[in-house]
Design an enzyme around this catalytic site. Structure first.
Site, PDB file in Angstrom:
ATOM      1  N   ASP A 134      31.288  22.172 -10.377  1.00 13.62           N
ATOM      2  CA  ASP A 134      30.788  21.008  -9.657  1.00 13.62           C
ATOM      3  C   ASP A 134      31.925  20.398  -8.852  1.00 13.62           C
ATOM      4  O   ASP A 134      32.997  20.136  -9.390  1.00 13.62           O
ATOM      5  CB  ASP A 134      30.213  19.960 -10.616  1.00 13.62           C
ATOM      6  CG  ASP A 134      29.467  18.903  -9.830  1.00 13.62           C
ATOM      7  OD1 ASP A 134      28.306  19.158  -9.439  1.00 13.62           O
ATOM      8  OD2 ASP A 134      30.048  17.828  -9.552  1.00 13.62           O
TER       9      ASP A 134
HETATM   10  C1  LIG Z   1      34.384  18.778   0.401  1.00  9.63           C
HETATM   11  C2  LIG Z   1      33.593  20.029   0.586  1.00  9.63           C
HETATM   12  C3  LIG Z   1      32.487  20.313  -0.197  1.00  9.63           C
HETATM   13  N1  LIG Z   1      31.779  21.460  -0.011  1.00  9.63           N
HETATM   14  C4  LIG Z   1      30.612  21.800  -0.854  1.00  9.63           C
HETATM   15  C5  LIG Z   1      30.957  22.616  -2.085  1.00  9.63           C
HETATM   16  C6  LIG Z   1      29.745  22.456  -2.964  1.00  9.63           C
HETATM   17  O1  LIG Z   1      28.835  23.508  -2.720  1.00  9.63           O
HETATM   18  C7  LIG Z   1      29.148  21.131  -2.497  1.00  9.63           C
HETATM   19  C8  LIG Z   1      29.191  20.186  -3.630  1.00  9.63           C
HETATM   20  O2  LIG Z   1      28.054  20.315  -4.435  1.00  9.63           O
HETATM   21  P1  LIG Z   1      27.982  20.980  -5.877  1.00  9.63           P
HETATM   22  O3  LIG Z   1      26.992  20.193  -6.695  1.00  9.63           O
HETATM   23  O4  LIG Z   1      29.338  21.193  -6.444  1.00  9.63           O
HETATM   24  O5  LIG Z   1      27.366  22.433  -5.591  1.00  9.63           O
HETATM   25  P2  LIG Z   1      25.967  22.858  -4.973  1.00  9.63           P
HETATM   26  O6  LIG Z   1      24.940  21.788  -5.104  1.00  9.63           O
HETATM   27  O7  LIG Z   1      26.242  23.394  -3.583  1.00  9.63           O
HETATM   28  O8  LIG Z   1      25.571  24.104  -5.895  1.00  9.63           O
HETATM   29  P3  LIG Z   1      25.316  24.126  -7.514  1.00  9.63           P
HETATM   30  O9  LIG Z   1      25.238  22.728  -8.047  1.00  9.63           O
HETATM   31  O10 LIG Z   1      24.032  24.881  -7.715  1.00  9.63           O
HETATM   32  O11 LIG Z   1      26.488  24.902  -8.055  1.00  9.63           O
HETATM   33  O12 LIG Z   1      29.939  20.703  -1.377  1.00  9.63           O
HETATM   34  C9  LIG Z   1      32.138  22.365   0.971  1.00  9.63           C
HETATM   35  O13 LIG Z   1      31.494  23.399   1.142  1.00  9.63           O
HETATM   36  N2  LIG Z   1      33.224  22.095   1.760  1.00  9.63           N
HETATM   37  C10 LIG Z   1      33.981  20.976   1.615  1.00  9.63           C
HETATM   38  O14 LIG Z   1      34.968  20.803   2.353  1.00  9.63           O
END
Ligand SMILES: Cc1cn([C@H]2C[C@H](O)[C@@H](COP(=O)(O)OP(=O)(O)OP(=O)(O)O)O2)c(=O)[nH]c1=O
Length: 190
Positions: free
Chosen positions: A69
């Site tokens: 997460d």
């Molecule tokens: C800050 C930042 C975040 N993110 C993304 C990563 C994560 O996928 C998302 C944060 O949400 P998460 O809840 O970590 O992940 P998700 O909802 O995509 O997938 P799941 O819960 O099923 O594992 O933001 C980027 O892609 N680039 C960035 O620079």
């Protein structure tokens, strides 16, 4: 042993591929991701990663289950996962000209073993953003579904002045620590 990635994020599949890991199955966890009042960013990231891994481990008790997460925090404040333009503008104004932290909790469930977790923090300093830049980024759209409303791996990097720590951690899965967790659980990885 079979490896299940408990994530709906295509970025996590791509990051795992960079360390030669292809999950046998991708099975996103369906858990409540809301932030209880007063919960600290590191506690939140670790708790959600653990809950995702444990939820999927009950469905696949004989496999390794990896979950993560990612949260963006300004001090003790957790920024939302952005899915509309008003929220995007609020986040961009908050991040403009400031430092923030991106934290990823990683959890690995292995049959008959205690849950393994890691918490990785990356510091990012953003340049001051003009209203033209915020307007442009709002029209870009890549921020949808991203924690804090930007994608370091996309156009968002043009607003970054300095980054200290793991890059992959910001995109969703810190590679060095994830590899260590998999190795510790006995997964065959280089
Ligand atoms: C800050 C930042 C975040 N993110 C993304 C990563 C994560 O996928 C998302 C944060 O949400 P998460 O809840 O970590 O992940 P998700 O909802 O995509 O997938 P799941 O819960 O099923 O594992 O933001 C980027 O892609 N680039 C960035 O620079």
């Amino acid at each position: 042993m079979r490896l299940i990635l408990a994530s709906a994020s295509p970025r996590r599949v791509d990051l795992l591929a960079r360390i030669g890991v292809v999950p046998d199955e991708v099975l996103p966890a369906d858990i409540d991701e809301s932030v209880p009042k007063g919960e600290l960013p590191r506690d939140h990231a670790l708790r959600l990663a653990s809950e995702k891994a444990e939820a999927v481990a009950t469905q696949r008790p004989d496999a390794l289950v990896l979950a993560a997460d990612t949260v963006v925090a300004v001090g003790r404040r957790i920024l939302p996962k952005v899915d509309d333009e008003a929220m995007l503008r609020t986040c961009m104004r908050l991040l403009s000209g400031r430092r923030h932290t991106v934290l990823t909790g990683v959890a690995l469930a292995a049959p008959g073993q205690p849950l393994r977790t890691r918490l990785v923090e990356t510091m990012i300093a953003m340049k001051p953003l003009s209203s033209e830049e915020i307007d442009y980024y709002a029209s870009h759209g890549e921020w949808r579904g991203k924690a804090g409303g930007y994608a370091l791996q996309g156009y968002g990097e043009v607003y970054v002045r300095h980054i200290a720590g793991s890059y992959s951690n910001v995109v969703g899965l810190p590679l060095a620590e994830t590899r260590n967790l998999l190795k510790a659980a006995g997964y065959a990885i280089a």
